[in-house]
Design an enzyme around this catalytic site. Structure first.
Site, PDB file in Angstrom:
ATOM      1  N   TYR A   1       0.924  -1.075  -0.127  1.00  0.00           N
ATOM      2  CA  TYR A   1      -0.105   0.156  -0.161  1.00  0.00           C
ATOM      3  C   TYR A   1       0.940   1.355   0.016  1.00  0.00           C
ATOM      4  O   TYR A   1       0.536   2.319  -0.259  1.00  0.00           O
ATOM      5  CB  TYR A   1      -0.806   0.124   1.164  1.00  0.00           C
ATOM      6  CG  TYR A   1      -2.019  -0.777   1.069  1.00  0.00           C
ATOM      7  CD1 TYR A   1      -2.293  -2.210   0.971  1.00  0.00           C
ATOM      8  CD2 TYR A   1      -3.269  -0.154   1.056  1.00  0.00           C
ATOM      9  CE1 TYR A   1      -3.122  -2.955   1.030  1.00  0.00           C
ATOM     10  CE2 TYR A   1      -4.580  -0.908   1.072  1.00  0.00           C
ATOM     11  CZ  TYR A   1      -4.665  -2.081   0.885  1.00  0.00           C
ATOM     12  OH  TYR A   1      -5.724  -2.960   0.883  1.00  0.00           O
TER      13      TYR A   1
ATOM     14  N   LYS B   1       3.465 -15.507   2.905  1.00  0.00           N
ATOM     15  CA  LYS B   1       3.688 -16.190   1.489  1.00  0.00           C
ATOM     16  C   LYS B   1       5.274 -16.598   1.658  1.00  0.00           C
ATOM     17  O   LYS B   1       5.875 -16.198   0.489  1.00  0.00           O
ATOM     18  CB  LYS B   1       3.196 -15.400   0.270  1.00  0.00           C
ATOM     19  CG  LYS B   1       3.268 -16.193  -0.999  1.00  0.00           C
ATOM     20  CD  LYS B   1       2.204 -17.146  -1.300  1.00  0.00           C
ATOM     21  CE  LYS B   1       2.353 -17.816  -2.538  1.00  0.00           C
ATOM     22  NZ  LYS B   1       1.556 -18.995  -2.629  1.00  0.00           N
TER      23      LYS B   1
ATOM     24  N   ASP C   1      -2.697 -18.443   0.716  1.00  0.00           N
ATOM     25  CA  ASP C   1      -3.611 -19.235  -0.375  1.00  0.00           C
ATOM     26  C   ASP C   1      -4.189 -20.391   0.637  1.00  0.00           C
ATOM     27  O   ASP C   1      -5.522 -20.694   0.423  1.00  0.00           O
ATOM     28  CB  ASP C   1      -2.701 -19.762  -1.572  1.00  0.00           C
ATOM     29  CG  ASP C   1      -1.327 -20.592  -1.472  1.00  0.00           C
ATOM     30  OD1 ASP C   1      -1.010 -20.622   0.033  1.00  0.00           O
ATOM     31  OD2 ASP C   1      -0.841 -21.008  -2.224  1.00  0.00           O
TER      32      ASP C   1
ATOM     33  N   ASP D   1      -6.646  -7.409   4.338  1.00  0.00           N
ATOM     34  CA  ASP D   1      -7.554  -6.796   3.468  1.00  0.00           C
ATOM     35  C   ASP D   1      -8.538  -7.938   2.866  1.00  0.00           C
ATOM     36  O   ASP D   1      -9.698  -7.825   3.041  1.00  0.00           O
ATOM     37  CB  ASP D   1      -7.046  -5.621   2.412  1.00  0.00           C
ATOM     38  CG  ASP D   1      -8.101  -4.973   1.786  1.00  0.00           C
ATOM     39  OD1 ASP D   1      -9.169  -4.594   2.509  1.00  0.00           O
ATOM     40  OD2 ASP D   1      -8.062  -5.118   0.426  1.00  0.00           O
TER      41      ASP D   1
ATOM     42  N   ASP E   1     -12.337  -9.330   4.266  1.00  0.00           N
ATOM     43  CA  ASP E   1     -13.486  -9.481   3.456  1.00  0.00           C
ATOM     44  C   ASP E   1     -14.235 -10.899   3.482  1.00  0.00           C
ATOM     45  O   ASP E   1     -15.305 -11.200   3.399  1.00  0.00           O
ATOM     46  CB  ASP E   1     -13.553  -9.083   2.228  1.00  0.00           C
ATOM     47  CG  ASP E   1     -13.799  -7.423   2.166  1.00  0.00           C
ATOM     48  OD1 ASP E   1     -13.721  -6.639   3.268  1.00  0.00           O
ATOM     49  OD2 ASP E   1     -14.310  -6.936   0.907  1.00  0.00           O
TER      50      ASP E   1
HETATM   51  C1  IPM Z   1     -10.596  -1.513   3.599  1.00  0.00           C
HETATM   52  C2  IPM Z   1     -10.702  -0.752   2.540  1.00  0.00           C
HETATM   53  C3  IPM Z   1      -9.279  -0.020   2.270  1.00  0.00           C
HETATM   54  C4  IPM Z   1      -8.191  -0.800   2.433  1.00  0.00           C
HETATM   55  C5  IPM Z   1      -9.084   0.995   1.202  1.00  0.00           C
HETATM   56  C6  IPM Z   1     -10.760   1.419   0.777  1.00  0.00           C
HETATM   57  C7  IPM Z   1      -8.199   1.822   0.979  1.00  0.00           C
HETATM   58  O1  IPM Z   1     -10.666  -1.772   1.343  1.00  0.00           O
HETATM   59  O2  IPM Z   1     -10.691  -0.587   4.901  1.00  0.00           O
HETATM   60  O3  IPM Z   1     -10.312  -2.636   3.875  1.00  0.00           O
HETATM   61  O4  IPM Z   1      -7.862  -1.382   1.271  1.00  0.00           O
HETATM   62  O5  IPM Z   1      -7.579  -0.773   3.221  1.00  0.00           O
HETATM   63 MN    MN Z   2     -10.992  -3.707   2.276  1.00  0.00          MN
END
Ligand code: IPM
Ligand code: MN
Ligand code: NAD
Length: 366
Positions: free
Chosen positions: A141, A189, A221, A245, A249
């Site tokens: 990032y 990884k 993975d 990240d 999710d």
């Molecule tokens: C999160 C989001 C952010 C990230 C983006 C919007 C910069 O996806 O908070 O998970 O990747 O950290």
């Molecule tokens: Mn995210």
């Protein structure tokens, strides 16, 4: 106690879920001397429209002078074609850097009453309770160099970690594990990446200071697979920025909805609280976003930043009770469930929270 909170509603469903979380926090002042002084500031696409930049100086200043920051979400499709540093998301990344929090805590918990809302079988998700500790200020990032070649035909980002960056976030993961089931799974990884080899080596060193915590290592993975096939095997998952990240999710599927996940970012000058989800442009403006991830972030704020652990537990109980009573937003619709709006769900949590606080404070008064 006066608690200065800077509120950054942001874009899309951000303002919708933030409103509910802040209202719930403010309910506390009816029962205790904790008063939230909230100041709203623009960030993301909203700030680009009003100030021409995704993070105005006035927003940053207010955040740095507050006791904590609460953020809804940033991102809007109209800015998709902008250069990276002028996108709404750049505002959030600059904010994270300025506040300095390097450890992003993202709990993903399966609640029995909504276990059937998960795309995974109930028998797999029941009992799952994973805490992601995501490194938030390093890796792909932020590291330089990054960009496009002059002809635009190639592009590059840099993956870089120092041992210090790994060590400080690893310590947080082990400390969190001590308060839970005492197990850390470090995800990397290391079979391919040098940054991961450094990560693994450093985590093994840190683990020596926590002999009561069990450590194992997993490639990212394989972790992606184990998270959905056997989520109950995890306690704390420690990982770098991008892996965290993606995996957090994915873990939302265990809970039934991305709208359920809250987060706290700690370790810096000012702590930051935000739901894990984004601005959800596909459902924004309809009053149907799930506010529970934002409200769960508010509960984390009560525990981590305001030192109100009983009140935090009450707020978490209020969320569970509302779900147990069958209420939910459309993302968790199902048999015998009562679908209500974002605001109605927020109000129901607020009511239950006030009932629990009332009981707690009247008990202490006798
Ligand atoms: C999160 C989001 C952010 C990230 C983006 C919007 C910069 O996806 O908070 O998970 O990747 O950290
Ligand atoms: Mn995210
Ligand atoms: P998203 O998280 O906004 O949405 C993904 C899916 O989850 C969508 O179908 C959405 O409707 C659903 N969803 C998200 N939040 C929900 C909620 N509270 N209740 C019910 N359903 C919910 O991710 P995306 O669509 O990939 O990204 C949209 C924008 O948000 C992008 O600009 C992205 O960069 C940004 N984003 C911001 C943050 C943040 O501010 N922390 C996090 C992730 C994405």
């Amino acid at each position: 106690m006066r608690f200065k909170l800077t509120v950054l509603p942001g874009d899309g469903v951000g303002p919708e879920v933030t409103r509910e979380a802040v209202t719930v926090l403010r309910a506390l002042s009816h029962f205790s001397d904790c008063e939230f002084i909230c100041e709203e500031k623009p960030i993301g696409g909203a700030a680009i429209r009003s100030h021409g930049t995704p993070i105005p100086e006035t927003t940053l200043d207010a955040c740095l002078k507050s006791d904590a920051v609460f953020l809804g979400a940033v991102g809007a499709p109209e800015f998709d074609d902008r250069p990276t540093d002028q996108k709404p998301e750049a505002g959030l990344l600059a904010l994270r850097t300025a506040l300095g929090g390097f450890a992003n805590l993202r709990p993903a918990v399966s609640f029995p009453v909504i276990a059937d809302c998960s795309p995974l079988r109930r028998s797999r998700v029941e009992g799952a309770d994973v805490l992601f500790v995501r490194e938030l200020l390093g890796g792909l990032y932020f590291a330089q160099p990054r960009g496009f070649s002059s002809d635009g035909h190639s592009a590059f980002n840099t993956m870089r970690y120092s041992a210090e960056e790994v060590e400080r976030v690893a310590r947080i993961a082990f400390e969190q594990a001590r308060m839970r089931r005492k197990k850390v799974t470090s995800v990397d990884k290391a079979n391919v990446l040098e940054t991961s080899q450094l990560w693994r080596r450093t985590v093994i060193e840190v683990a020596k200071d926590f002999p009561d915590v069990q450590l194992d290592h997993m490639y990212v993975d394989a972790c992606a697979m184990h998270l959905v096939s056997n989520p109950t095997r995890f306690d704390v998952v420690l990982t770098e920025n991008l892996f965290g990240d993606i995996l957090s999710d994915e873990a939302a599927a265990i809970t039934g909805s991305l709208g359920m996940l809250g987060s706290a970012t700690i370790g810096g000058a000012v702590d930051l609280y935000e739901p894990v989800h984004g601005s959800a442009p596909d459902i924004a403006g309809k009053g149907i976003a799930n506010p529970l991830g934002a409200i769960a972030s508010a509960a984390m704020l009560l525990r981590q930043s305001a030192g109100l652990r009983h009140e935090a537990a009450d707020l978490e109980s209020a969320i569970r009770r509302v779900l147990d009573d069958g209420y939910c937003t459309p993302d968790l619709a199902g048999e015998k469930r009562k679908v209500v709006s974002t605001h109605e769900l927020g109000e129901l949590v607020e009511q239950r929270f006030m009932e629990l606080l009332d009981r707690r404070f009247s008990y202490h008064a006798v």
